[in-house]
Design a protein around this motif. Structure first.
Motif, mmCIF file in Angstrom:
data_model
loop_
_atom_site.group_PDB
_atom_site.id
_atom_site.type_symbol
_atom_site.label_atom_id
_atom_site.label_comp_id
_atom_site.label_asym_id
_atom_site.label_seq_id
_atom_site.Cartn_x
_atom_site.Cartn_y
_atom_site.Cartn_z
ATOM 1 N N THR A 192 0.782 7.510 5.488
ATOM 2 C CA THR A 192 1.841 7.250 4.395
ATOM 3 C C THR A 192 1.576 8.446 3.413
ATOM 4 O O THR A 192 0.587 9.266 3.647
ATOM 5 N N ARG A 193 2.412 8.404 2.546
ATOM 6 C CA ARG A 193 2.493 9.682 1.475
ATOM 7 C C ARG A 193 1.329 9.599 0.923
ATOM 8 O O ARG A 193 0.479 10.708 0.587
ATOM 9 N N ASP A 194 0.671 8.443 0.438
ATOM 10 C CA ASP A 194 -0.457 8.353 -0.348
ATOM 11 C C ASP A 194 -1.662 8.906 0.561
ATOM 12 O O ASP A 194 -2.683 9.362 0.204
ATOM 13 N N GLU A 195 -1.574 8.163 1.979
ATOM 14 C CA GLU A 195 -2.600 8.513 3.033
ATOM 15 C C GLU A 195 -2.839 10.094 2.822
ATOM 16 O O GLU A 195 -3.949 10.803 3.141
ATOM 17 N N ASP A 228 -1.777 12.526 0.922
ATOM 18 C CA ASP A 228 -2.269 13.024 -0.354
ATOM 19 C C ASP A 228 -3.724 12.773 -0.501
ATOM 20 O O ASP A 228 -4.531 13.904 -0.976
ATOM 21 N N GLU A 229 -4.359 11.733 -0.247
ATOM 22 C CA GLU A 229 -5.750 11.517 -0.096
ATOM 23 C C GLU A 229 -6.340 12.531 0.896
ATOM 24 O O GLU A 229 -7.460 13.030 0.652
ATOM 25 N N HIS A 285 -6.546 15.956 -0.135
ATOM 26 C CA HIS A 285 -7.426 16.186 -1.326
ATOM 27 C C HIS A 285 -9.014 16.085 -0.786
ATOM 28 O O HIS A 285 -9.811 16.891 -1.230
ATOM 29 N N ARG A 335 -3.912 22.177 1.373
ATOM 30 C CA ARG A 335 -2.437 21.606 2.012
ATOM 31 C C ARG A 335 -2.888 21.918 3.304
ATOM 32 O O ARG A 335 -2.770 23.229 3.703
ATOM 33 N N ARG A 359 3.044 12.677 8.851
ATOM 34 C CA ARG A 359 3.867 11.779 8.170
ATOM 35 C C ARG A 359 4.736 10.930 8.975
ATOM 36 O O ARG A 359 5.296 9.787 8.876
ATOM 37 N N ARG A 367 -7.438 11.142 9.498
ATOM 38 C CA ARG A 367 -7.100 10.302 8.545
ATOM 39 C C ARG A 367 -8.037 10.442 7.414
ATOM 40 O O ARG A 367 -9.202 10.871 7.251
#
Length: 223
Positions: free
Chosen positions: A44-47, A49-50, A53, A58, A68, A85
């Motif tokens: 997911t987008r949140d995954e 991003d995490e 991080h 990037r 994605r 992941r």
């Protein structure tokens, strides 16, 4: 929105029922091994991003779009794509490695010179001197082998201790390379249609085209 990955997940999963899917290298081996054209769910987008991080950088655009839109790992060239992941214990080590840019030419030259200067027993007056020199050379060899792959992520195993890596940081970011240490060498770029470099998308889509040709091929006439 149409991207280079549009429809790719569906094409890969369709190969699970192809009549000659087992003839694709890495799909099936030793009866119960192989990627069998299975794919993990995309991030997911949140995954994503995490994950970025945690890695401290990037990811290259083609690869992050693959994560994605296609999968976080699974079916792919050779023995398949390693999973990636957020939350994985290995991400801390990956982040440390990615903090230093990939420098294949610079480190490769040092590695080649180091290999050329491997100590020989003929150059020492005692076994103790040779042993000490060789231990120092061997320790530096280990360091240089690690330095060769800073700024990269391991993508897949080719078998027989050969691997494919993705350059993530540095000027070569987004290109794929071979770990050829098993052949007594270091790292070498994959080439594409005469070009000196191959991108992640070229690597994966070339494999998919090969897999489709092989798995959907009609059997020839009986002899």
């Amino acid at each position: 929105m149409t991207t280079i990955w549009t429809g790719v997940r569906e094409r890969v999963l369709a190969l699970r029922t192809a009549p000659r899917m087992s003839e694709v290298f890495g799909a099936v081996w030793l009866d119960d091994h192989g990627h069998r054209f299975e794919l993990l769910p995309p991030l997911t987008r949140d995954e994503l991003d995490e994950l970025e991080h945690e890695l401290g950088t990037r990811l290259p655009d083609e690869y992050r779009a693959f994560l994605r839109e296609v999968a976080a790992g699974g079916a792919g060239p050779d023995y398949g794509i390693y999973p990636l992941r957020p939350g994985a214990e290995s991400n801390a080590a990956r982040a440390k490695n990615l903090a230093v840019p990939f420098r294949p030419q610079e480190v490769g030259a040092l590695f080649d010179e180091h290999q050329y200067n491997e100590p020989s027993g003929d150059c020492f007056t005692s076994a103790e001197e040779f042993s000490a020199a060789y231990r120092a050379w061997d320790a530096r060899d280990d360091e240089l082998r690690e330095e060769l792959f800073t700024g990269t992520l391991y993508l897949s195993s080719q078998g027989c201790a050969y691997y494919t890596v993705l350059a993530v940081t540095g000027p070569e970011a987004g290109t794929v390379w071979d770990d050829v240490q098993a052949a007594g060498e270091g790292v070498a770029p994959k080439r594409h249609n005469g070009a000196e470099r191959m991108t992640f998308a070229q690597w994966y889509l070339d494999w998919l085209a090969y897999a489709e040709r092989t798995a959907w091929k009609e059997p020839g006439p009986a002899a």
